[in-house]
Design an enzyme around this catalytic site. Structure first.
Site, PDB file in Angstrom:
ATOM      1  N   ASN A 165       0.807  -1.229   0.000  1.00 54.83           N
ATOM      2  CA  ASN A 165       0.000   0.000   0.000  1.00 54.83           C
ATOM      3  C   ASN A 165       0.838   1.277   0.000  1.00 54.83           C
ATOM      4  OD1 ASN A 165       0.912   0.083   2.677  1.00 54.83           O
ATOM      5  ND2 ASN A 165      -1.076   0.731   3.490  1.00 54.83           N
ATOM      6  N   TYR A 166       2.158   1.159  -0.110  1.00 54.46           N
ATOM      7  CA  TYR A 166       3.024   2.350  -0.142  1.00 54.46           C
ATOM      8  C   TYR A 166       3.084   2.924  -1.540  1.00 54.46           C
ATOM      9  CZ  TYR A 166       4.986   0.849   4.407  1.00 54.46           C
ATOM     10  OH  TYR A 166       5.180   0.467   5.715  1.00 54.46           O
TER      11      TYR A 166
END
Length: 328
Positions: A55-56
């Protein structure tokens, strides 16, 4: 560089550098040329442990993340990087749709999500096997047994090596490990939590922690690690986002309490005695502690990384460690 072993099974355990590098903002805030230069220098210095997540960094552009994993994949291919570098990633907190987040719309930890998300991460990273895969945040809508079995299936298939957990209540970590042990399945062996020299308040509610933070390494987690020496703590945000050194970076609100000034004072004393920076003292204190802590540092420039790398060789005396430990 110094090294330590994570994991216990000879088939999956790995030797990693005592300083891990966090690639959270590479490929988004930090441009590709600078990102590659930072990664190259980290490896040149003997670094072998790189951390990311699926999710970065979704919050940068309102998307779903993946930029960090994609950049690491491009870097690996361009440099011919192989199994000598251990890459850890996480799943469970990727937003299911652009414009949402992990508080209101996280992918979760169902068996289906674990399999599909791990496959997407392998593709972005360009690896056949993820060396270390974390459950990023809790998902209390899914039975723990399903999550445990979902991760274990990937280990059995050889597409994942070690398992880790982050930002979970310790009772749920222990319950998940007990389920795995009773079934003869691999369980969590690496725990990633926020940990620094300053001690936060733990009663401050956060977006996903209504009773107070479960993401910090408090007394319960540290006691658990002392009792379970086969586990390893990876400490994220050990430098508090620059707050130790930068006047424009105030301490997070959960560090605003009477114990903070005394611990800051002893950090500065030891820094003056050693000729090191406060940041370096924090990292050296973690690396040389009585039970394994691997600090996870980020950097937006090679110069920032150099400061952290130098901390690996900083040797604190037992007297200095005693003062750092005892300050209240």
């Amino acid at each position: 560089m110094k090294y330590r072993t994570i994991g216990t099974d000879p088939k999956t355990r790995r030797e990693v550098s005592a300083l891990a590098f966090g690639a959270m903002l590479l490929g988004s805030v930090t441009d590709e040329k600078t990102s590659f230069a930072i990664l190259d220098r980290y490896v040149e210095a003997g670094g072998t442990f790189i951390d990311t997540s699926d999710n970065y960094a979704f919050w940068i552009d309102g998307g779903q993340g993946g930029q960090s994993e994609e950049l690491l994949g491009r870097w690996r291919r361009s440099r011919g990087v192989g199994d000598e570098i251990v890459i850890a990633t996480k799943l469970g907190a990727r937003p299911l749709a652009p414009g949402t987040g992990y508080v209101d719309n996280a992918e979760g930890l169902s068996a289906k999500v674990i399999r599909e998300s791990a496959e997407r991460s392998r593709e972005r990273l360009g690896v056949d096997r993820i060396d270390l895969l974390y459950a990023h945040i809790e998902d209390r809508t899914v039975p723990l047994r399903e999550t445990v079995e979902g991760f274990a299936e990937l280990v059995a298939e050889g597409t994942v090596g070690l398992l880790g957990v982050s930002n979970h209540a310790i009772w749920r970590v222990e319950r998940a490990r007990a389920i795995a042990a009773a079934a003869g399945l691999p369980g969590y062996e690496v725990l990633q939590y926020q940990h620094s020299h300053l001690r936060p308040r733990f009663d401050v509610p956060e977006s996903i922690f209504e009773d107070g933070s479960l993401g910090h390494a408090g007394a319960e987690l540290l006691s658990y690690l002392r009792a379970e020496p086969e586990l390893t703590l990876v400490a994220y945000s050990p430098l508090l986002g620059g707050a130790y050194a930068r006047a424009d970076k105030p301490l997070p609100r959960d560090y605003d309490h009477p114990g903070t000034p005394a611990r800051l004072a002893v950090l500065r004393e030891v820094a003056n005695e050693t000729g090191a920076t406060v940041n370096q003292v924090v990292l050296a204190w973690q690396i040389g502690g009585r039970f394994p802590v691997i600090p996870l540092v980020g950097a937006s420039s090679v110069a920032q990384l150099e400061e952290s790398l130098a901390a690996v060789d900083l040797e604190l005396t037992e007297e200095q460690r005693g003062r750092l430990d005892a300050a209240n």
